[in-house]
Design an enzyme around this catalytic site. Structure first.
Site, PDB file in Angstrom:
ATOM      1  N   TYR B 115    -138.095 -57.612   0.286  1.00 37.43           N
ATOM      2  CA  TYR B 115    -139.350 -56.871   0.322  1.00 37.43           C
ATOM      3  C   TYR B 115    -139.291 -55.702  -0.647  1.00 37.43           C
ATOM      4  O   TYR B 115    -138.244 -55.066  -0.804  1.00 37.43           O
ATOM      5  CB  TYR B 115    -139.596 -56.289   1.722  1.00 37.43           C
ATOM      6  CG  TYR B 115    -140.065 -57.277   2.747  1.00 37.43           C
ATOM      7  CD1 TYR B 115    -141.413 -57.525   2.943  1.00 37.43           C
ATOM      8  CD2 TYR B 115    -139.154 -57.951   3.550  1.00 37.43           C
ATOM      9  CE1 TYR B 115    -141.848 -58.418   3.909  1.00 37.43           C
ATOM     10  CE2 TYR B 115    -139.569 -58.854   4.515  1.00 37.43           C
ATOM     11  CZ  TYR B 115    -140.921 -59.077   4.684  1.00 37.43           C
ATOM     12  OH  TYR B 115    -141.350 -59.964   5.637  1.00 37.43           O
ATOM     13  N   TYR B 154    -134.654 -64.165   4.993  1.00 35.97           N
ATOM     14  CA  TYR B 154    -133.863 -62.951   4.732  1.00 35.97           C
ATOM     15  C   TYR B 154    -133.054 -62.557   5.960  1.00 35.97           C
ATOM     16  O   TYR B 154    -133.429 -62.869   7.088  1.00 35.97           O
ATOM     17  CB  TYR B 154    -134.758 -61.807   4.250  1.00 35.97           C
ATOM     18  CG  TYR B 154    -135.830 -61.333   5.217  1.00 35.97           C
ATOM     19  CD1 TYR B 154    -135.549 -60.403   6.215  1.00 35.97           C
ATOM     20  CD2 TYR B 154    -137.136 -61.800   5.105  1.00 35.97           C
ATOM     21  CE1 TYR B 154    -136.548 -59.963   7.075  1.00 35.97           C
ATOM     22  CE2 TYR B 154    -138.138 -61.364   5.967  1.00 35.97           C
ATOM     23  CZ  TYR B 154    -137.834 -60.443   6.951  1.00 35.97           C
ATOM     24  OH  TYR B 154    -138.826 -60.007   7.800  1.00 35.97           O
ATOM     25  N   ARG B 164    -134.105 -64.392   9.309  1.00 33.98           N
ATOM     26  CA  ARG B 164    -135.488 -64.714   9.629  1.00 33.98           C
ATOM     27  C   ARG B 164    -135.913 -65.974   8.882  1.00 33.98           C
ATOM     28  O   ARG B 164    -135.671 -66.089   7.677  1.00 33.98           O
ATOM     29  CB  ARG B 164    -136.451 -63.581   9.188  1.00 33.98           C
ATOM     30  CG  ARG B 164    -136.327 -62.242   9.878  1.00 33.98           C
ATOM     31  CD  ARG B 164    -136.646 -62.214  11.360  1.00 33.98           C
ATOM     32  NE  ARG B 164    -137.619 -63.177  11.852  1.00 33.98           N
ATOM     33  CZ  ARG B 164    -138.933 -63.068  11.757  1.00 33.98           C
ATOM     34  NH1 ARG B 164    -139.487 -62.026  11.203  1.00 33.98           N
ATOM     35  NH2 ARG B 164    -139.729 -64.010  12.251  1.00 33.98           N
ATOM     36  N   HIS B 167    -141.490 -66.393   6.113  1.00 34.49           N
ATOM     37  CA  HIS B 167    -142.781 -66.129   6.757  1.00 34.49           C
ATOM     38  C   HIS B 167    -143.631 -65.206   5.908  1.00 34.49           C
ATOM     39  O   HIS B 167    -143.132 -64.470   5.063  1.00 34.49           O
ATOM     40  CB  HIS B 167    -142.577 -65.508   8.146  1.00 34.49           C
ATOM     41  CG  HIS B 167    -141.823 -64.216   8.095  1.00 34.49           C
ATOM     42  ND1 HIS B 167    -140.448 -64.159   8.108  1.00 34.49           N
ATOM     43  CD2 HIS B 167    -142.238 -62.934   7.981  1.00 34.49           C
ATOM     44  CE1 HIS B 167    -140.056 -62.891   8.022  1.00 34.49           C
ATOM     45  NE2 HIS B 167    -141.119 -62.129   7.936  1.00 34.49           N
ATOM     46  N   HIS B 169    -146.504 -62.220   6.693  1.00 32.07           N
ATOM     47  CA  HIS B 169    -147.159 -61.402   7.720  1.00 32.07           C
ATOM     48  C   HIS B 169    -148.667 -61.433   7.489  1.00 32.07           C
ATOM     49  O   HIS B 169    -149.126 -61.229   6.360  1.00 32.07           O
ATOM     50  CB  HIS B 169    -146.668 -59.956   7.643  1.00 32.07           C
ATOM     51  CG  HIS B 169    -145.210 -59.797   7.960  1.00 32.07           C
ATOM     52  ND1 HIS B 169    -144.754 -59.479   9.220  1.00 32.07           N
ATOM     53  CD2 HIS B 169    -144.100 -59.915   7.199  1.00 32.07           C
ATOM     54  CE1 HIS B 169    -143.438 -59.400   9.204  1.00 32.07           C
ATOM     55  NE2 HIS B 169    -143.000 -59.659   7.994  1.00 32.07           N
TER      56      HIS B 169
HETATM   57 FE   LIG Z   1    -140.905 -60.076   7.537  1.00 27.90          FE
END
Ligand SMILES: [Fe+2]
Lengths: 182, 245
Positions: B115, B154, B164, B167, B169
């Site tokens: 991110y 990640y 995770r 995905h 969000h």
């Molecule tokens: Fe996330």
């Protein structure tokens, strides 16, 4: 079948907050009040990665149907805003007090709470403290024991109102479920 | 930190206990996701009949969202690395009515699983051509559409070797305050589903499968991008069709 919620996670700060998101009116403008408080966890520690959204009627009790919340023009009251908590778990909105949407009803701010570690959003209300008769007659508040009722009523300070959100604990905020949805 | 096997055992125990009673929403009290421990309300939510303000949602319009914000691949000088894809679908309420002209926001990791957020310490490369934030308004039919690249999985520090599933969000508004939804969209067949306490916090398997997009070859376009379809269903609106604010 309804689409389930999921946590907002830790990485929303670069996506959801935006300039003047928490300023429904310019701070310090005529009639502006501050609605602020802390979000705390079950240990009483600040929650520095929460996001609050505010939705409210205007001071005359009207539901606002104007766009422009994401790019404020400085003149239009949209009734909606968004604020992330800071490192101390503190959030703050500059806004106007909502009026009653029906005569005699207790006006409140509708709040949505998101956070890392919260698997779904929470909804609550921050009632204005000014009208004891309306508060006493409110159908939601009158269904709550006194100590729980107090968690939903904002308290005045020098610039407006304080409303803390306690996710757990003895003074845990009352969170709401609506028909069909927590 | 606990090993995955311990977390997986907790996940299995809770799912077995909830079998047949699972709800459409995640459990707020879900210990395998460790950050919930001090942050989940301990009291049952209080039932409320929505009042006037709660039967309406904020309005957003074209002054709020630029046309290019729906294309996450054109926000920089160059083209981002990764599998270019279109994600599209409809937002409807519990009665099947489209949620028209309403705001949809997304954010995501880049193709490497990183991110653009100062707290993301994953030692995977940032992409100078990818921010990972998009917005659009649904059309009259409730349809949203984004162009982006497929995010990578990640690591996170819930437990040892926690990862995770990939995905995106999603943040969605309905026509009523009560319908507000923030969730995550996943990709079909992800091997990390069974291991992930966030996905598994929805203990009803059919409900959590609602978060998995479908590959759609009709959304895929020749020589350009793959396509996924994911529809979002909100709860009923609490509004009567003729109600005015
Ligand atoms: Fe996330």
């Amino acid at each position: 079948m309804t689409t389930p919620g999921q946590t907002v996670g830790p990485f929303f700060h670069y996506a959801l907050p935006y300039p003047r998101g928490a300023e429904l009116v310019p701070p310090g403008s005529p009639g502006a009040i501050r609605l602020h408080g802390h979000v705390v966890d079950g240990n009483g520690d600040p929650v520095p990665d929460a996001l609050l959204e505010l939705w409210q009627a205007d001071p005359d009790g009207r539901v606002v149907r104007a766009g422009g919340s994401l790019r404020r023009d400085g003149w239009t009251f949209t009734g909606w805003g968004r604020a992330a908590t800071d490192a101390a778990g503190h959030y703050s909105f500059a806004t106007l007090p909502p009026g009653p949407t029906e005569p005699g009803r207790a006006p409140f701010f509708a709040l949505t709470v998101f956070a890392r570690g919260l698997t779904d959003r929470l909804c609550t209300r921050a009632y204005l403290p000014g009208d004891p008769a309306a508060l006493a007659a409110d159908p939601l508040l009158s269904g709550l024991p006194a100590e729980r009722r107090a968690t939903l009523i904002a308290t005045p300070d020098d610039r407006g109102l304080v409303f803390d959100v306690r996710l757990q604990g003895a003074r845990e905020t009352v969170f709401l479920s609506f028909p069909g949805r927590r | 930190m606990e090993k995955q096997a311990a977390i997986s055992a907790e996940i299995a125990t809770i799912e077995a206990a909830d079998a047949g009673t699972g709800t459409a929403q995640p459990r707020l009290d879900y210990p395998p996701y460790r950050s919930t421990l001090l942050r989940h309300p301990t009291k049952d939510p209080h039932h409320a009949d929505p009042e006037t303000i709660e039967r309406w949602a904020p309005c957003f319009g074209h002054q709020d969202v630029g046309e290019l914000e729906a294309d996450l691949t054109v926000q920089h000088a160059g083209v981002p690395i990764g599998e270019r894809m279109v994600v599209t679908g409809r937002v409807t309420d519990g009665d099947g009515r489209p949620v028209a002209h309403q705001l949809v926001e997304i954010w995501q990791a880049n193709a490497s699983g990183r991110y653009l957020h100062k707290r993301d310490q994953h030692p995977a490369p940032l992409d100078p051509n990818f921010t990972g934030v998009g917005r659009c308004l649904t059309d009259a039919d409730g349809t949203y559409r984004f162009v982006t690249v497929k995010p990578g999985p990640y690591p996170w520090r819930n437990h040892l070797n926690a990862w995770r599933p990939a995905h995106i969000h999603f943040s969605v508004f309905g026509t009523a305050f009560t319908q507000r939804l923030i969730t995550q969209m996943y990709f079909p067949g992800d091997p990390l589903f069974a291991l992930d306490p966030i996905y598994q916090s929805i203990t009803d398997p059919r409900a959590r499968e609602r978060l998995v997009a479908a590959y759609d070859h009709d959304v895929t376009s020749p020589e350009w991008s793959t396509g996924y379809r994911w529809d979002i269903v909100l709860t009923g609106s609490h509004q009567t069709p003729l109600e005015q604010p």
